[in-house]
Design an enzyme around this catalytic site. Structure first.
Site, PDB file in Angstrom:
ATOM      1  N   ARG A  25       0.826  -1.217   0.000  1.00 18.56           N
ATOM      2  CA  ARG A  25       0.000   0.000   0.000  1.00 18.56           C
ATOM      3  C   ARG A  25       0.859   1.266   0.000  1.00 18.56           C
ATOM      4  O   ARG A  25       0.467   2.288  -0.571  1.00 18.56           O
ATOM      5  CB  ARG A  25      -0.976  -0.037   1.172  1.00 18.56           C
ATOM      6  CG  ARG A  25      -2.045  -1.113   0.938  1.00 18.56           C
ATOM      7  CD  ARG A  25      -3.183  -1.042   1.895  1.00 18.56           C
ATOM      8  NE  ARG A  25      -4.185  -2.048   1.575  1.00 18.56           N
ATOM      9  CZ  ARG A  25      -5.110  -2.468   2.415  1.00 18.56           C
ATOM     10  NH1 ARG A  25      -5.168  -1.986   3.642  1.00 18.56           N
ATOM     11  NH2 ARG A  25      -5.985  -3.387   2.045  1.00 18.56           N
ATOM     12  N   ASP A 127      13.952 -15.553  15.789  1.00 20.59           N
ATOM     13  CA  ASP A 127      15.178 -15.790  16.574  1.00 20.59           C
ATOM     14  C   ASP A 127      15.789 -14.492  17.119  1.00 20.59           C
ATOM     15  O   ASP A 127      16.619 -14.538  18.033  1.00 20.59           O
ATOM     16  CB  ASP A 127      16.231 -16.502  15.716  1.00 20.59           C
ATOM     17  CG  ASP A 127      15.884 -17.960  15.470  1.00 20.59           C
ATOM     18  OD1 ASP A 127      14.962 -18.472  16.137  1.00 20.59           O
ATOM     19  OD2 ASP A 127      16.534 -18.585  14.616  1.00 20.59           O
ATOM     20  N   ARG A 162       7.090 -31.103  40.373  1.00 19.62           N
ATOM     21  CA  ARG A 162       7.871 -31.674  39.284  1.00 19.62           C
ATOM     22  C   ARG A 162       8.862 -30.678  38.713  1.00 19.62           C
ATOM     23  O   ARG A 162       8.711 -29.468  38.850  1.00 19.62           O
ATOM     24  CB  ARG A 162       6.930 -32.075  38.149  1.00 19.62           C
ATOM     25  CG  ARG A 162       6.416 -33.463  38.362  1.00 19.62           C
ATOM     26  CD  ARG A 162       5.918 -34.072  37.089  1.00 19.62           C
ATOM     27  NE  ARG A 162       5.302 -35.336  37.441  1.00 19.62           N
ATOM     28  CZ  ARG A 162       4.104 -35.716  37.042  1.00 19.62           C
ATOM     29  NH1 ARG A 162       3.393 -34.940  36.265  1.00 19.62           N
ATOM     30  NH2 ARG A 162       3.613 -36.876  37.406  1.00 19.62           N
ATOM     31  N   GLY A 185      10.082 -16.747  35.042  1.00 18.97           N
ATOM     32  CA  GLY A 185      10.720 -17.014  36.334  1.00 18.97           C
ATOM     33  C   GLY A 185      11.313 -18.411  36.396  1.00 18.97           C
ATOM     34  O   GLY A 185      11.186 -19.118  37.405  1.00 18.97           O
ATOM     35  N   LYS A 213      11.276 -24.600  46.898  1.00 22.58           N
ATOM     36  CA  LYS A 213      10.366 -24.420  45.757  1.00 22.58           C
ATOM     37  C   LYS A 213       9.594 -25.709  45.497  1.00 22.58           C
ATOM     38  O   LYS A 213      10.114 -26.803  45.715  1.00 22.58           O
ATOM     39  CB  LYS A 213      11.165 -24.043  44.511  1.00 22.58           C
ATOM     40  CG  LYS A 213      11.814 -22.675  44.610  1.00 22.58           C
ATOM     41  CD  LYS A 213      12.024 -22.062  43.248  1.00 22.58           C
ATOM     42  CE  LYS A 213      12.620 -20.678  43.397  1.00 22.58           C
ATOM     43  NZ  LYS A 213      12.642 -19.931  42.140  1.00 22.58           N
ATOM     44  N   GLN A 255       5.350 -22.173  18.111  1.00 25.27           N
ATOM     45  CA  GLN A 255       5.793 -20.800  18.403  1.00 25.27           C
ATOM     46  C   GLN A 255       5.693 -19.869  17.199  1.00 25.27           C
ATOM     47  O   GLN A 255       5.729 -18.667  17.320  1.00 25.27           O
ATOM     48  CB  GLN A 255       7.264 -20.804  18.844  1.00 25.27           C
ATOM     49  CG  GLN A 255       7.474 -21.428  20.188  1.00 25.27           C
ATOM     50  CD  GLN A 255       8.897 -21.908  20.337  1.00 25.27           C
ATOM     51  OE1 GLN A 255       9.733 -21.210  20.874  1.00 25.27           O
ATOM     52  NE2 GLN A 255       9.185 -23.100  19.866  1.00 25.27           N
ATOM     53  N   ARG A 256       5.657 -20.444  15.996  1.00 22.20           N
ATOM     54  CA  ARG A 256       5.705 -19.621  14.785  1.00 22.20           C
ATOM     55  C   ARG A 256       4.346 -19.121  14.302  1.00 22.20           C
ATOM     56  O   ARG A 256       4.229 -18.020  13.808  1.00 22.20           O
ATOM     57  CB  ARG A 256       6.277 -20.456  13.633  1.00 22.20           C
ATOM     58  CG  ARG A 256       7.743 -20.519  13.596  1.00 22.20           C
ATOM     59  CD  ARG A 256       8.160 -21.045  12.222  1.00 22.20           C
ATOM     60  NE  ARG A 256       9.542 -21.433  12.231  1.00 22.20           N
ATOM     61  CZ  ARG A 256      10.544 -20.559  12.186  1.00 22.20           C
ATOM     62  NH1 ARG A 256      10.308 -19.280  12.120  1.00 22.20           N
ATOM     63  NH2 ARG A 256      11.787 -20.995  12.213  1.00 22.20           N
TER      64      ARG A 256
END
Ligand code: ADP
Length: 323
Positions: A25, A127, A162, A185, A213, A255-256
């Site tokens: 455009r 990346d 776990r 975190g 933890k 992720q992509r």
């Protein structure tokens, strides 16, 4: 310049469509016509180009992926391949080209520029390893997808006491892993830039349990020497001695493909518009990216000769914040 072309190349990144729209455009507003090239450099070599009008790029700003398609094209790395690409650009009366892509794609863009063809790049890779842009197209969306997945795994990890290993993308660069790790975190972060032995990761997990933890999260970049599968093997072989087990999730291509975030749509719009303007009215042979928060042009020669590395100080900071 009367007629330009635009292509997307290499790994797809959320926001590529918004960049195609912005290039198209912006060029049309300058009365310059636009062709879209299908499947990256492969389409250039094969002459797979079609005109793009303002309506052809409608309704795509919110879509992940790329309407033009992308590809990895080994033939373009040869001079013969690039000469074929130049021929098809000339046959279609194309005067300039915008290349939306990452490191490999910008190396290809530089090679075309060296052969005398006007090219401008748009910094696009999840990346974030491209010199000439502090942040690249697709990173923000990929980061948020990986973060959401990590947050969810943390809930399960805490419920069952776990340890979880989450592998995120990043072949040579730990940007995603480091930033997901900080934002989630994580108790340990494993990136290519900081060599980390499996014993050190095990020690971080053990120390996290000792500090009281209820969970331990390890975020690892796919390109780290000890990636998720190697770490998993180590933890499995030593589970009796270590006294705990670890579960692995490799996020991979989820992720992509996400819906581009507001940040990526805005970035794509700014970089795409700037790329068209640079190609038509100013000096080509550059990559459009963000430097010091501003849209900036960096010579492609500098882009291909330099490497952007993740800041190791952030890795140290992450360790302290996970105490
Ligand atoms: P990305 O752009 O996401 O880093 P790749 O590294 O796969 O993706 O590169 C995309 C394409 O760019 C390659 O398939 C090839 O066609 C082109 N390319 C990569 N390296 C070069 C090179 N050294 N010379 C010319 N073209 C290249």
């Amino acid at each position: 310049m009367k007629n330009i072309a635009v292509l997307t190349s290499g790994g797809d990144a959320p926001g590529m469509n918004a960049a195609i729209r912005a290039v198209t455009r912006s060029a049309l507003a300058k009365r310059v016509s636009v062709h879209g090239v299908r499947q990256g450099y492969a389409g250039l070599i094969g002459g797979n180009l079609r005109p793009l009008g303002a309506r052809d790029v409608g309704g795509i700003i919110q879509q992940g992926g790329t309407i033009l398609g992308s590809a990895r094209c080994p033939e373009f790395t040869t001079e013969e391949g690039r000469l074929r690409a130049l021929r098809s650009l000339r046959q279609n009366d194309i005067d300039g080209l915008v290349v939306i892509g990452g490191n490999g794609s910008q190396t290809g863009a530089h090679a075309l520029w060296e052969m005398g063809f006007p090219v401008v790049g748009v910094a696009s890779t999840i990346d974030n390893d491209l010199y000439g842009s502090e942040i690249t197209l697709g990173v923000d969306t990929a980061l948020n997808i990986a973060l959401e997945a990590t947050d969810r795994l943390k809930v399960t990890a805490a419920s069952h006491q776990r340890a979880f290993l989450i592998e995120v993308m990043g072949r040579d660069c730990g940007y995603l892993a480091l930033n997901v790790g900080i934002a989630a975190g994580a108790e340990a972060i494993v990136i290519p830039e900081v060599e980390t032995a499996p014993e050190e990761v095990a020690e971080e997990v053990r120390a996290a349990y000792e500090r009281g933890k209820s969970h331990a999260m390890v975020v690892v970049a796919e390109g780290a020497t000890y990636n998720a599968s190697r770490l998993e093997q180590y933890f499995h072989e030593n589970r009796k001695r270590l006294g705990f087990e670890i579960r692995t999730t490799i996020l991979g291509h989820v992720q992509r493909g996400g819906v581009p975030s507001a940040f990526d749509r805005l970035l794509a719009s700014r970089l795409g518009a700037a790329a068209a303007e640079q190609l038509i009215d100013s000096e080509p042979g550059v990559l459009m990216g963000i430097l010091n928060g501003k849209v900036s042009a960096t010579p492609l020669t500098d882009v291909v000769q330099s490497t952007k590395r993740t800041d190791p100080h952030l890795w140290q900071m992450a360790r302290i914040l996970a105490r």
